[in-house]
Design a protein around this motif. Structure first.
Motif, PDB file in Angstrom:
ATOM      1  N   ASP A  72      53.202  15.036 -19.053  1.00  0.00           N
ATOM      2  CA  ASP A  72      51.787  15.332 -18.840  1.00  0.00           C
ATOM      3  C   ASP A  72      50.954  14.061 -18.809  1.00  0.00           C
ATOM      4  O   ASP A  72      49.954  13.953 -19.477  1.00  0.00           O
ATOM      5  CB  ASP A  72      51.275  16.294 -19.914  1.00  0.00           C
ATOM      6  CG  ASP A  72      51.384  15.708 -21.314  1.00  0.00           C
ATOM      7  OD1 ASP A  72      50.725  16.230 -22.213  1.00  0.00           O
ATOM      8  OD2 ASP A  72      52.118  14.729 -21.505  1.00  0.00           O
ATOM      9  N   ALA A  73      51.371  13.095 -17.990  1.00  0.00           N
ATOM     10  CA  ALA A  73      50.628  11.848 -17.903  1.00  0.00           C
ATOM     11  C   ALA A  73      49.220  12.087 -17.384  1.00  0.00           C
ATOM     12  O   ALA A  73      48.306  11.350 -17.691  1.00  0.00           O
ATOM     13  CB  ALA A  73      51.359  10.856 -17.004  1.00  0.00           C
ATOM     14  N   VAL A  74      49.039  13.145 -16.609  1.00  0.00           N
ATOM     15  CA  VAL A  74      47.710  13.516 -16.132  1.00  0.00           C
ATOM     16  C   VAL A  74      47.218  14.647 -17.019  1.00  0.00           C
ATOM     17  O   VAL A  74      47.756  15.746 -16.996  1.00  0.00           O
ATOM     18  CB  VAL A  74      47.760  13.983 -14.652  1.00  0.00           C
ATOM     19  CG1 VAL A  74      46.388  14.413 -14.186  1.00  0.00           C
ATOM     20  CG2 VAL A  74      48.315  12.886 -13.768  1.00  0.00           C
ATOM     21  N   ARG A  75      46.229  14.387 -17.844  1.00  0.00           N
ATOM     22  CA  ARG A  75      45.705  15.399 -18.756  1.00  0.00           C
ATOM     23  C   ARG A  75      44.772  16.325 -17.989  1.00  0.00           C
ATOM     24  O   ARG A  75      43.862  15.877 -17.321  1.00  0.00           O
ATOM     25  CB  ARG A  75      44.939  14.759 -19.915  1.00  0.00           C
ATOM     26  CG  ARG A  75      45.763  13.830 -20.772  1.00  0.00           C
ATOM     27  CD  ARG A  75      46.897  14.518 -21.465  1.00  0.00           C
ATOM     28  NE  ARG A  75      46.422  15.622 -22.256  1.00  0.00           N
ATOM     29  CZ  ARG A  75      47.203  16.449 -22.932  1.00  0.00           C
ATOM     30  NH1 ARG A  75      48.484  16.286 -22.900  1.00  0.00           N
ATOM     31  NH2 ARG A  75      46.700  17.439 -23.607  1.00  0.00           N
ATOM     32  N   THR A  76      45.044  17.628 -18.078  1.00  0.00           N
ATOM     33  CA  THR A  76      44.219  18.597 -17.365  1.00  0.00           C
ATOM     34  C   THR A  76      43.637  19.638 -18.309  1.00  0.00           C
ATOM     35  O   THR A  76      43.081  20.625 -17.860  1.00  0.00           O
ATOM     36  CB  THR A  76      45.034  19.301 -16.265  1.00  0.00           C
ATOM     37  OG1 THR A  76      46.174  19.921 -16.860  1.00  0.00           O
ATOM     38  CG2 THR A  76      45.478  18.319 -15.195  1.00  0.00           C
ATOM     39  N   ASP A  77      43.774  19.420 -19.627  1.00  0.00           N
ATOM     40  CA  ASP A  77      43.247  20.382 -20.591  1.00  0.00           C
ATOM     41  C   ASP A  77      41.758  20.610 -20.361  1.00  0.00           C
ATOM     42  O   ASP A  77      40.978  19.675 -20.266  1.00  0.00           O
ATOM     43  CB  ASP A  77      43.443  19.872 -22.022  1.00  0.00           C
ATOM     44  CG  ASP A  77      44.907  19.705 -22.377  1.00  0.00           C
ATOM     45  OD1 ASP A  77      45.754  20.214 -21.625  1.00  0.00           O
ATOM     46  OD2 ASP A  77      45.183  19.069 -23.402  1.00  0.00           O
ATOM     47  N   GLY A  78      41.393  21.876 -20.242  1.00  0.00           N
ATOM     48  CA  GLY A  78      39.989  22.223 -20.101  1.00  0.00           C
ATOM     49  C   GLY A  78      39.440  22.048 -18.696  1.00  0.00           C
ATOM     50  O   GLY A  78      38.280  22.318 -18.444  1.00  0.00           O
ATOM     51  N   LEU A  79      40.244  21.561 -17.766  1.00  0.00           N
ATOM     52  CA  LEU A  79      39.798  21.379 -16.393  1.00  0.00           C
ATOM     53  C   LEU A  79      40.425  22.458 -15.525  1.00  0.00           C
ATOM     54  O   LEU A  79      41.355  23.142 -15.921  1.00  0.00           O
ATOM     55  CB  LEU A  79      40.215  19.994 -15.881  1.00  0.00           C
ATOM     56  CG  LEU A  79      39.693  18.802 -16.682  1.00  0.00           C
ATOM     57  CD1 LEU A  79      40.268  17.512 -16.115  1.00  0.00           C
ATOM     58  CD2 LEU A  79      38.179  18.758 -16.646  1.00  0.00           C
ATOM     59  N   ASP A  80      39.944  22.613 -14.317  1.00  0.00           N
ATOM     60  CA  ASP A  80      40.509  23.582 -13.390  1.00  0.00           C
ATOM     61  C   ASP A  80      41.634  22.968 -12.579  1.00  0.00           C
ATOM     62  O   ASP A  80      41.809  23.255 -11.404  1.00  0.00           O
ATOM     63  CB  ASP A  80      39.412  24.120 -12.451  1.00  0.00           C
ATOM     64  CG  ASP A  80      38.420  24.992 -13.185  1.00  0.00           C
ATOM     65  OD1 ASP A  80      38.812  25.612 -14.195  1.00  0.00           O
ATOM     66  OD2 ASP A  80      37.266  25.054 -12.761  1.00  0.00           O
ATOM     67  N   LEU A  81      42.407  22.067 -13.205  1.00  0.00           N
ATOM     68  CA  LEU A  81      43.533  21.407 -12.547  1.00  0.00           C
ATOM     69  C   LEU A  81      44.818  21.742 -13.280  1.00  0.00           C
ATOM     70  O   LEU A  81      44.817  21.957 -14.485  1.00  0.00           O
ATOM     71  CB  LEU A  81      43.363  19.886 -12.565  1.00  0.00           C
ATOM     72  CG  LEU A  81      42.260  19.296 -11.707  1.00  0.00           C
ATOM     73  CD1 LEU A  81      42.188  17.795 -11.935  1.00  0.00           C
ATOM     74  CD2 LEU A  81      42.500  19.593 -10.244  1.00  0.00           C
ATOM     75  N   VAL A  82      45.904  21.778 -12.525  1.00  0.00           N
ATOM     76  CA  VAL A  82      47.222  21.941 -13.121  1.00  0.00           C
ATOM     77  C   VAL A  82      48.132  20.863 -12.563  1.00  0.00           C
ATOM     78  O   VAL A  82      47.890  20.330 -11.479  1.00  0.00           O
ATOM     79  CB  VAL A  82      47.824  23.334 -12.845  1.00  0.00           C
ATOM     80  CG1 VAL A  82      46.992  24.424 -13.490  1.00  0.00           C
ATOM     81  CG2 VAL A  82      47.981  23.587 -11.364  1.00  0.00           C
TER      82      VAL A  82
END
Length: 156
Positions: A72-82
């Motif tokens: 999970d190098a790209v953090r998407t917590d709380g965003l509309d991204l997966v």
């Protein structure tokens, strides 16, 4: 071991696989991020013996226990991204073809940020990067965009 991906309209996506020992396990990823881990009877693959609901954080923690490599190098917590890993299987029409042939971003809005090979990683691949059966695409986008990309790459 192969993974079967099944879209569940209005719900999310179900991922099923059978271990080498014959255990059928599934993960249902809901559009809202909830995940359910299901364990099925070996003698009846339609009978779920147990189901465990996991939050996004719990699913991430479990994934790190199973494979401690950073996924999970790209953090998407709380965003509309997966962020998803999408396999290029033998059914894919893109094995042996250039990444640009997928027209991924134009068709889905999702971006392929890396391609993982058995013993190497290729970050930020260009459109001339040639895909191979067994590659894993690391995609970032909306849930709908990444699901659409998985269907395109999977031949669906």
């Amino acid at each position: 071991m192969g993974t079967r991906r099944t879209p569940l309209p209005g719900v999310g996506t179900q991922y099923d696989f059978v271990t080498d020992a014959g255990q059928h396990i599934s993960v249902v990823v809901h559009h809202d991020g909830r995940r359910f881990l299901g364990f099925y009877r070996p003698d009846d693959p339609d009978t779920c013996q147990a189901s465990v609901q996991l939050t996004t954080g719990e699913a991430t923690a479990l994934a790190h226990l199973v494979d401690p490599a950073p996924i999970d190098a790209v953090r998407t917590d709380g965003l509309d991204l997966v962020t998803e890993h999408i396999p290029v299987t033998a059914r894919s029409p893109y094995g042996g073809r250039q990444l640009g042939d997928t027209k991924a971003r134009t068709r889905t809005g999702a971006s392929i940020v890396a391609v993982l090979r058995r013993h190497s990683a290729h970050p930020s691949p260009g459109p001339d990067f040639r895909l191979a059966i067994g590659d894993t695409l690391v995609a970032v986008g909306t849930r709908e965009g990444v699901d659409a990309l998985a269907a395109i790459v999977g031949g669906g």
